[in-house]
Design a protein around this motif. Structure first.
Motif, PDB file in Angstrom:
ATOM      1  N   ALA A  77       2.211  12.157  -7.880  1.00 34.96           N
ATOM      2  CA  ALA A  77       1.280  12.818  -8.802  1.00 34.96           C
ATOM      3  C   ALA A  77       0.619  14.011  -8.125  1.00 34.96           C
ATOM      4  O   ALA A  77       0.408  15.057  -8.755  1.00 34.96           O
ATOM      5  N   PHE A  78       0.301  13.877  -6.850  1.00 33.11           N
ATOM      6  CA  PHE A  78      -0.310  14.976  -6.093  1.00 33.11           C
ATOM      7  C   PHE A  78       0.621  16.175  -6.045  1.00 33.11           C
ATOM      8  O   PHE A  78       0.194  17.315  -6.269  1.00 33.11           O
ATOM      9  N   ASN A  79       1.899  15.949  -5.737  1.00 36.96           N
ATOM     10  CA  ASN A  79       2.850  17.052  -5.650  1.00 36.96           C
ATOM     11  C   ASN A  79       3.005  17.767  -6.994  1.00 36.96           C
ATOM     12  O   ASN A  79       3.103  18.994  -7.039  1.00 36.96           O
ATOM     13  N   LEU A 130      -5.936  12.024  -8.364  1.00 36.72           N
ATOM     14  CA  LEU A 130      -7.207  11.532  -7.801  1.00 36.72           C
ATOM     15  C   LEU A 130      -7.408  10.059  -8.128  1.00 36.72           C
ATOM     16  O   LEU A 130      -7.844   9.272  -7.287  1.00 36.72           O
ATOM     17  N   GLN A 131      -7.089   9.698  -9.350  1.00 33.49           N
ATOM     18  CA  GLN A 131      -7.226   8.295  -9.766  1.00 33.49           C
ATOM     19  C   GLN A 131      -6.307   7.389  -8.950  1.00 33.49           C
ATOM     20  O   GLN A 131      -6.720   6.319  -8.494  1.00 33.49           O
ATOM     21  N   TYR A 132      -5.074   7.816  -8.746  1.00 33.60           N
ATOM     22  CA  TYR A 132      -4.127   7.008  -7.976  1.00 33.60           C
ATOM     23  C   TYR A 132      -4.549   6.866  -6.513  1.00 33.60           C
ATOM     24  O   TYR A 132      -4.454   5.779  -5.928  1.00 33.60           O
ATOM     25  N   PHE A 133      -5.006   7.954  -5.912  1.00 34.48           N
ATOM     26  CA  PHE A 133      -5.479   7.867  -4.528  1.00 34.48           C
ATOM     27  C   PHE A 133      -6.710   6.964  -4.431  1.00 34.48           C
ATOM     28  O   PHE A 133      -6.845   6.189  -3.485  1.00 34.48           O
ATOM     29  N   ASP A 146       0.829  -1.210   0.000  1.00 37.00           N
ATOM     30  CA  ASP A 146       0.000   0.000   0.000  1.00 37.00           C
ATOM     31  C   ASP A 146       0.866   1.264   0.000  1.00 37.00           C
ATOM     32  O   ASP A 146       0.480   2.293  -0.554  1.00 37.00           O
ATOM     33  N   TYR A 147       2.055   1.169   0.584  1.00 46.15           N
ATOM     34  CA  TYR A 147       2.969   2.304   0.612  1.00 46.15           C
ATOM     35  C   TYR A 147       3.420   2.668  -0.803  1.00 46.15           C
ATOM     36  O   TYR A 147       3.550   3.854  -1.139  1.00 46.15           O
ATOM     37  N   LEU A 148       3.618   1.661  -1.645  1.00 39.64           N
ATOM     38  CA  LEU A 148       4.009   1.906  -3.028  1.00 39.64           C
ATOM     39  C   LEU A 148       2.895   2.673  -3.762  1.00 39.64           C
ATOM     40  O   LEU A 148       3.163   3.657  -4.459  1.00 39.64           O
ATOM     41  N   TYR A 149       1.656   2.250  -3.578  1.00 37.46           N
ATOM     42  CA  TYR A 149       0.522   2.949  -4.198  1.00 37.46           C
ATOM     43  C   TYR A 149       0.412   4.374  -3.653  1.00 37.46           C
ATOM     44  O   TYR A 149       0.112   5.311  -4.394  1.00 37.46           O
ATOM     45  N   TYR A 150       0.662   4.524  -2.368  1.00 40.89           N
ATOM     46  CA  TYR A 150       0.591   5.846  -1.754  1.00 40.89           C
ATOM     47  C   TYR A 150       1.681   6.759  -2.314  1.00 40.89           C
ATOM     48  O   TYR A 150       1.412   7.925  -2.630  1.00 40.89           O
TER      49      TYR A 150
END
Length: 176
Positions: A16-18, A48-51, A6-10
């Motif tokens: 992308a957020f930054n 947004l999609q990644y989160f 889950d850390y990798l996805y985060y």
């Protein structure tokens, strides 16, 4: 199968957020009346999609709360961009576009603080389009009366208390 996947996805979503935050910083908070609206940065939608993917795959992740907060922030910023575009279209007399952009905001970002303002713009756009429809019908009726050389028919007046299109168009954008 790694326990910290889950850390990798985060991290992917955070990167992308930054980037999206950097793109959003370049978008003015309020669009100038005569300047075209700035489009939403595509990296914001990607973040947004990644989160969302992180939250769907790992709903109980320890990064879930932070992901939700960051998603809410991105949605708020994207709603602001849609609102600016809707207000610009309304100021330019593009009532159909204004209504569509405001409706997009309501549909995609209903929990943003801008949904109420967007509803007002949708209402204004619908009213203006209806008033323009009445004006077009009156013009057609007048043209037909001249072509057939029939006596001019009396056009129905708007109900008392209803403001006409010219009054609404003269209002400052801050009035609605």
């Amino acid at each position: 199968d790694h326990p910290n996947l889950d850390y990798l996805y985060y991290l992917r979503a955070l990167a992308a957020f930054n980037q999206a935050i950097g793109d959003l910083a370049a978008v003015p908070a309020e669009a100038a009346a005569d300047a075209p609206p700035t489009p939403a940065p595509p990296r914001a939608e990607l973040a947004l999609q990644y989160f969302a993917e992180l939250l769907s795959r790992y709903p109980d992740s320890r990064y879930g709360e932070d992901a939700r907060k960051r998603m809410a922030h991105l949605r708020q910023q994207l709603a602001r961009i849609e609102l600016n575009a809707a207000q610009h279209a309304l100021n330019q007399g593009q009532y159909a576009n204004a209504g569509l952009r405001a409706r997009t905001l309501i549909d995609n970002y209903p929990d943003s603080g801008h949904a109420t303002e967007a509803a007002v713009i949708v209402n204004m756009a619908h009213r203006m389009l209806s008033l323009e429809g009445v004006a077009d019908a009156v013009a057609r009726a007048a043209t037909e009366a001249r072509v057939t050389e029939e006596p001019a028919k009396e056009v129905e007046k708007a109900p008392a208390g209803l403001l006409d299109a010219s009054w609404i168009a003269q209002q400052k954008p801050s009035a609605y």
